[in-house]
Design an enzyme around this catalytic site. Structure first.
Site, PDB file in Angstrom:
ATOM      1  N   CYS A  61       0.829  -1.204   0.000  1.00 52.06           N
ATOM      2  CA  CYS A  61       0.000   0.000   0.000  1.00 52.06           C
ATOM      3  C   CYS A  61       0.869   1.263   0.000  1.00 52.06           C
ATOM      4  O   CYS A  61       1.541   1.536  -0.973  1.00 52.06           O
ATOM      5  CB  CYS A  61      -0.974  -0.052   1.172  1.00 52.06           C
ATOM      6  SG  CYS A  61      -2.323   1.115   0.996  1.00 52.06           S
ATOM      7  N   HIS A  85      -3.434  -5.582   1.097  1.00 52.52           N
ATOM      8  CA  HIS A  85      -2.756  -5.820   2.379  1.00 52.52           C
ATOM      9  C   HIS A  85      -2.761  -7.303   2.760  1.00 52.52           C
ATOM     10  O   HIS A  85      -3.721  -7.756   3.403  1.00 52.52           O
ATOM     11  CB  HIS A  85      -3.488  -5.067   3.497  1.00 52.52           C
ATOM     12  CG  HIS A  85      -3.322  -3.592   3.450  1.00 52.52           C
ATOM     13  ND1 HIS A  85      -2.353  -2.941   4.163  1.00 52.52           N
ATOM     14  CD2 HIS A  85      -4.003  -2.631   2.780  1.00 52.52           C
ATOM     15  CE1 HIS A  85      -2.438  -1.635   3.940  1.00 52.52           C
ATOM     16  NE2 HIS A  85      -3.436  -1.420   3.102  1.00 52.52           N
ATOM     17  N   GLU A 110      -1.224  -8.700   5.145  1.00 51.69           N
ATOM     18  CA  GLU A 110      -1.213  -8.843   6.619  1.00 51.69           C
ATOM     19  C   GLU A 110      -2.622  -8.709   7.204  1.00 51.69           C
ATOM     20  O   GLU A 110      -2.825  -8.975   8.384  1.00 51.69           O
ATOM     21  CB  GLU A 110      -0.242  -7.821   7.243  1.00 51.69           C
ATOM     22  CG  GLU A 110      -0.746  -6.394   7.380  1.00 51.69           C
ATOM     23  CD  GLU A 110      -0.733  -5.598   6.076  1.00 51.69           C
ATOM     24  OE1 GLU A 110      -0.444  -6.179   5.017  1.00 51.69           O
ATOM     25  OE2 GLU A 110      -1.042  -4.384   6.131  1.00 51.69           O
TER      26      GLU A 110
END
Lengths: 230, 81
Positions: free
Chosen positions: A86, A203, A205
Site C-alpha cells: 500500500c 494488504h 497482513e
C-alpha cells in the site's frame, strides 16, 4: 530468517505486519526507524502501509527521501528482498525502486474492501514462485491513491518481462467494480527487474486469520518466507 | 528572491479531481466548460538574489522531490514583488 519492518511517522500497518511475520517465522521482526542509515543484514525488509508524512506533496514522496531508503537500496543491490504494501508500494515508486506511478483512485473514493487478485507472473521470484499463474487470492485493499499508471511502453515492458505480479480479478465475471481504483490493465502489484522487490496495493497482513475473513494473505507471506529461506 | 513552481498533470494522465470539478461546474450551469485539469503551486523563498543560481537550484529541487516527472510537468518562474 531475519526480517525488518520500516516505520515512518504516519505508518499504521507496521504492527499488523510484525504480527503476521512473527506468526510465520516464529521470530519478531526488527523495527527500522526511518532515520536509520545503518541497518543490519536482513533477509526481508517490509515497508508497511500507512499515511507517511500525512501524504503531503504526493503519497510516499517524503518517506522516499528518508535516510533509511538508501540502506534499503543497498540491501536490494546485495540481492535482498523487499515487500512494499500500500503506502509501502507508493514509497517504492517514489524512491524509483519500482517504475511507474500511483495516482488518485479513478472514482475519487477511499476504497476499503476485499478484492480478488489473480497471480500473473511466472518470473523467478520469492513472492510468487510457489503459486500458480491464474491462482486467485482474496486480499483486502484500503487506499485513496492506488491507481497504477505508467506510459504504454512501460506497461508493455512490464508485461514482456513478467513483472506484473497481480491483477484485480473479475471473479464472478459480472462484477463491475472488481478493480477498486481504475488501475491500468487492472494492475495490483509489480515486481522489480530482478524479482526481489514486490510492491502491491492490497494488504496481505490483513488476511492471516479466519477471523479476518480469509487467510490468503498468510498463504502469500508464508510462501515468500519459505522461498527466502529456500 | 521568490520562485514559483507550477505543477500540472501531463496530457493523458487521468485527473479524477478535475473531472469531479467539471461535473460540478456543469451542474451549476457552466455547460460550456468541457474539461478541467488541476495542479499545484509551490512558492519557494530563497535567501539569495542570483537568478541563474536560484533557478538552477529550483530545477534540481523539482527533479529530486517536488515533481513526479512520470505524470507531472512543471514550470519555474521568478515571482516579482
Amino acid at each position: 530468517m531475519r526480517s525488518g519492518v520500516v516505520i515512518f511517522p504516519g505508518s499504521n500497518c507496521d504492527r499488523d505486519m510484525i504480527v503476521a511475520l512473527r506468526q510465520i517465522t516464529g521470530k519478531t521482526p526488527i523495527k527500522l526507524w526511518h532515520k536509520e542509515n545503518d541497518i543490519p543484514n536482513l533477509d526481508l525488509i517490509v515497508i508497511p502501509g500507512g499515511f507517511t508524512f500525512g501524504d503531503y506533496l504526493r503519497c510516499g514522496a517524503l518517506a522516499a527521501r528518508s535516510p533509511v531508503i538508501s540502506s534499503i537500496k543497498n540491501h536490494i543491490s546485495r540481492g535482498g528482498t523487499v515487500l512494499g504494501v500500500c503506502n509501502g508500494f507508493q514509497i517504492l515508486i517514489e524512491a524509483k525502486i519500482l517504475p511507474g506511478s500511483l495516482i488518485r483512485n479513478k472514482k475519487l473514493l477511499f476504497t476499503c474492501r476485499e478484492t480478488t487478485l489473480e497471480v500473473q507472473s511466472c518470473m523467478k521470484n520469492p513472492f510468487l514462485s510457489g503459486l500458480k499463474i491464474g491462482e486467485r487470492l482474496k486480499i483486502p485493499v484500503a487506499h485513496n491513491d492506488g491507481n497504477y499508471f505508467a506510459p504504454l511502453d512501460l506497461i508493455k515492458k512490464l508485461k514482456e518481462e513478467g513483472r506484473i505480479a497481480f491483477k484485480y480479478s473479475n471473479s464472478t465475471n459480472n462484477e463491475k467494480n472488481y478493480n477498486p481504483n481504475g488501475s491500468t490493465e487492472d494492475i495490483a502489484g509489480i515486481l522489480s527487474n530482478n524479482g526481489r522487490v514486490l510492491g502491491m496495493m492490497p494488504h496481505p497482513e490483513r488476511a492471516i486469520n479466519y477471523l479476518h475473513g480469509g487467510t490468503d494473505g498468510l498463504k502469500l507471506l508464508t510462501n515468500c518466507v519459505e522461498k527466502i529461506i529456500g | 528572491m521568490k520562485i514559483v513552481v507550477n505543477i500540472s498533470l501531463k496530457e493523458g494522465v487521468l485527473d479524477p479531481e478535475g473531472q469531479a470539478i467539471k461535473a460540478s461546474l456543469n451542474n451549476l450551469g457552466f455547460r460550456n466548460c468541457s474539461d478541467v485539469r488541476t495542479g499545484k503551486q509551490i512558492v519557494l523563498n530563497f535567501n539569495q538574489n542570483n537568478e541563474t543560481e536560484t533557478l538552477s537550484q529550483a530545477k534540481k529541487m523539482c527533479e529530486k522531490l517536488l515533481v513526479n516527472t512520470v505524470i507531472e510537468n512543471y514550470e519555474i518562474n521568478i515571482l516579482k514583488d
